[in-house]
Structure formats: C-alpha cells, structure tokens
Design a protein around this motif. Structure first.
Motif, short mmCIF file in Angstrom:
data_model
loop_
_atom_site.label_atom_id
_atom_site.label_comp_id
_atom_site.label_asym_id
_atom_site.label_seq_id
_atom_site.Cartn_x
_atom_site.Cartn_y
_atom_site.Cartn_z
N SER A 37 0.82 -1.22 0.00
CA SER A 37 0.00 0.00 0.00
C SER A 37 0.86 1.26 0.00
N ALA A 38 0.24 2.34 -0.45
CA ALA A 38 0.92 3.64 -0.46
C ALA A 38 1.21 4.09 0.97
N LYS A 39 0.32 3.74 1.89
CA LYS A 39 0.51 4.12 3.30
C LYS A 39 1.76 3.45 3.87
N GLU A 40 1.96 2.17 3.56
CA GLU A 40 3.15 1.45 4.03
C GLU A 40 4.42 2.07 3.44
N LYS A 41 4.34 2.44 2.16
CA LYS A 41 5.50 3.04 1.50
C LYS A 41 5.86 4.39 2.12
N ARG A 42 4.83 5.21 2.37
CA ARG A 42 5.08 6.52 3.00
C ARG A 42 5.69 6.35 4.39
N LYS A 43 5.17 5.40 5.14
CA LYS A 43 5.67 5.15 6.50
C LYS A 43 7.13 4.69 6.45
N TYR A 44 7.42 3.76 5.56
CA TYR A 44 8.79 3.28 5.41
C TYR A 44 9.73 4.40 4.97
N PHE A 45 9.29 5.20 3.99
CA PHE A 45 10.12 6.31 3.51
C PHE A 45 10.41 7.28 4.65
N LYS A 46 9.43 7.58 5.47
CA LYS A 46 9.61 8.50 6.59
C LYS A 46 10.67 7.97 7.56
N ILE A 47 10.64 6.67 7.82
CA ILE A 47 11.63 6.05 8.72
C ILE A 47 13.04 6.20 8.13
N VAL A 48 13.18 5.88 6.85
CA VAL A 48 14.49 5.99 6.18
C VAL A 48 14.97 7.44 6.16
N GLU A 49 14.05 8.34 5.85
CA GLU A 49 14.39 9.77 5.79
C GLU A 49 14.89 10.27 7.15
N ASN A 50 14.18 9.94 8.21
CA ASN A 50 14.59 10.37 9.55
C ASN A 50 15.95 9.80 9.92
N TYR A 51 16.17 8.53 9.60
CA TYR A 51 17.45 7.89 9.89
C TYR A 51 18.59 8.61 9.17
N MET A 52 18.39 8.88 7.88
CA MET A 52 19.45 9.55 7.10
C MET A 52 19.69 10.98 7.56
N GLU A 53 18.62 11.69 7.90
CA GLU A 53 18.78 13.06 8.41
C GLU A 53 19.60 13.06 9.69
N ASN A 54 19.26 12.17 10.61
CA ASN A 54 19.99 12.11 11.88
C ASN A 54 21.45 11.70 11.68
N GLU A 55 21.69 10.86 10.70
CA GLU A 55 23.04 10.35 10.47
C GLU A 55 23.94 11.36 9.76
N PHE A 56 23.39 12.14 8.81
CA PHE A 56 24.25 12.95 7.94
C PHE A 56 24.12 14.46 8.07
N THR A 57 23.08 14.97 8.66
CA THR A 57 22.85 16.42 8.68
C THR A 57 24.05 17.19 9.22
N ALA A 58 24.58 16.76 10.36
CA ALA A 58 25.70 17.49 10.96
C ALA A 58 26.92 17.50 10.03
N GLN A 59 27.20 16.38 9.39
CA GLN A 59 28.36 16.30 8.49
C GLN A 59 28.15 17.14 7.23
N LEU A 60 26.93 17.11 6.69
CA LEU A 60 26.66 17.86 5.46
C LEU A 60 26.70 19.36 5.70
N LYS A 61 26.32 19.80 6.88
CA LYS A 61 26.36 21.23 7.19
C LYS A 61 27.79 21.76 7.23
N LYS A 62 28.76 20.89 7.42
CA LYS A 62 30.16 21.30 7.50
C LYS A 62 30.80 21.45 6.12
N LEU A 63 30.11 21.03 5.08
CA LEU A 63 30.68 21.13 3.73
C LEU A 63 30.71 22.58 3.26
#
Length: 156
Positions: A27-53
């Motif tokens: 379902s589209a709902k499952e896909k959106r939920k999964y995408f949100k999880i991946v997005e949050n994980y990547m933001e938390n992992e990389f935001t600080a490093q990317l801001k230093k570029l």
C-alpha cells in the motif's frame, strides 16, 4: 571530491536498497511510512556532516549524486517528497550557489572531467572505494576527447 564522494556512494546504496524494499510493500501508506523512517534515519546520520561542507563541496556533491544515481538531486526530492518541496529546496540551495538540477556531464563540462580524473586516481590508489556510476564512463575515451579539444583551442 574526497570528502563528498562517500556521501554520494552511500546515497546511491541507500536509494537502491530503499527502492527494493518499497517495491515489496503493497500500500501507499506502508510506502510513505517506510520512507519517513528511512528519511529520519538519514537526516539524523548525515545532517551534521553535510552542514560542514563548503559551497564548492556542496556543488560537487550534487554532481556526484547525479553520477551515482543517474537522477538529479532535484528530481530525487521531487519523486520522493513533492514538487513543492523540491522547488523550495532548490531555492534554498541557490542561496549557497548550489543548483540541485545540476547534472554530471564529463563530456560537456570540463570541471566534471576534472572530478572524474580525481575519482579515477583515488580509485587506482585505494583512497576511495570504487562504485560504478549509473551511466558508464569510458575514462580513456573521455581523456582523448578533452585532449583533442585542448589541441583545437591551441591551434586558434
């Protein structure tokens, strides 16, 4: 290039894995939920490093993401978020002289050829881990092209 290539490589790997998983979801709902999880994980992992570029590193990262995924950063945001989010992300990036629609074109843009040269040397010397680009690049043919172009300019 040494600082930004690993980010582009990880983005390509994560995008491939995310797409495979999303293809399995029904379902589209499952896909959106999964995408949100991946997005949050990547933001938390990389935001600080990317801001230093630096600005230039940000510009190179956008090109390398296109090299590795075959899709511009703008189109990735548009596909996974929305056109509205892509529009505002690009406008915000432009404040830092970064265009999210920039493509990696080593046969057209000399700077991209130089980036490819740095990558080739880094791969050959083991400084970076090689990952095939989305669009194959024949480095010898590319070098010959730019050498012939330089000879043409020297004749004038």
């Amino acid at each position: 290039v040494y600082k930004t290539y690993p980010f582009a490589r990880i983005a390509s790997d994560r995008l491939t894995a995310m797409n495979k998983t999303m293809d399995k979801l029904k379902s589209a709902k499952e896909k959106r939920k999964y995408f949100k999880i991946v997005e949050n994980y990547m933001e938390n992992e990389f935001t600080a490093q990317l801001k230093k570029l630096s600005r230039k590193q940000g510009q190179i990262l956008v090109k390398l993401i296109h090299r590795q995924t075959g899709t511009t950063t703008y189109d990735l945001i548009k596909d996974y978020k929305s056109g509205w989010k892509a529009f505002w992300s690009n406008n915000t990036a432009r404040l830092f002289d970064i265009n999210l629609k920039t493509k990696y074109q080593p046969y057209i843009n000399n700077e991209d050829f130089l980036i490819e040269t740095i990558l080739k040397r880094a791969f050959d010397h083991g400084r970076l881990i090689r990952q095939a680009p989305a669009t194959p690049i024949d480095y010898d043919q590319l070098t010959d092209y730019w050498e012939s172009k330089a000879k043409e300019l020297n004749k004038k």
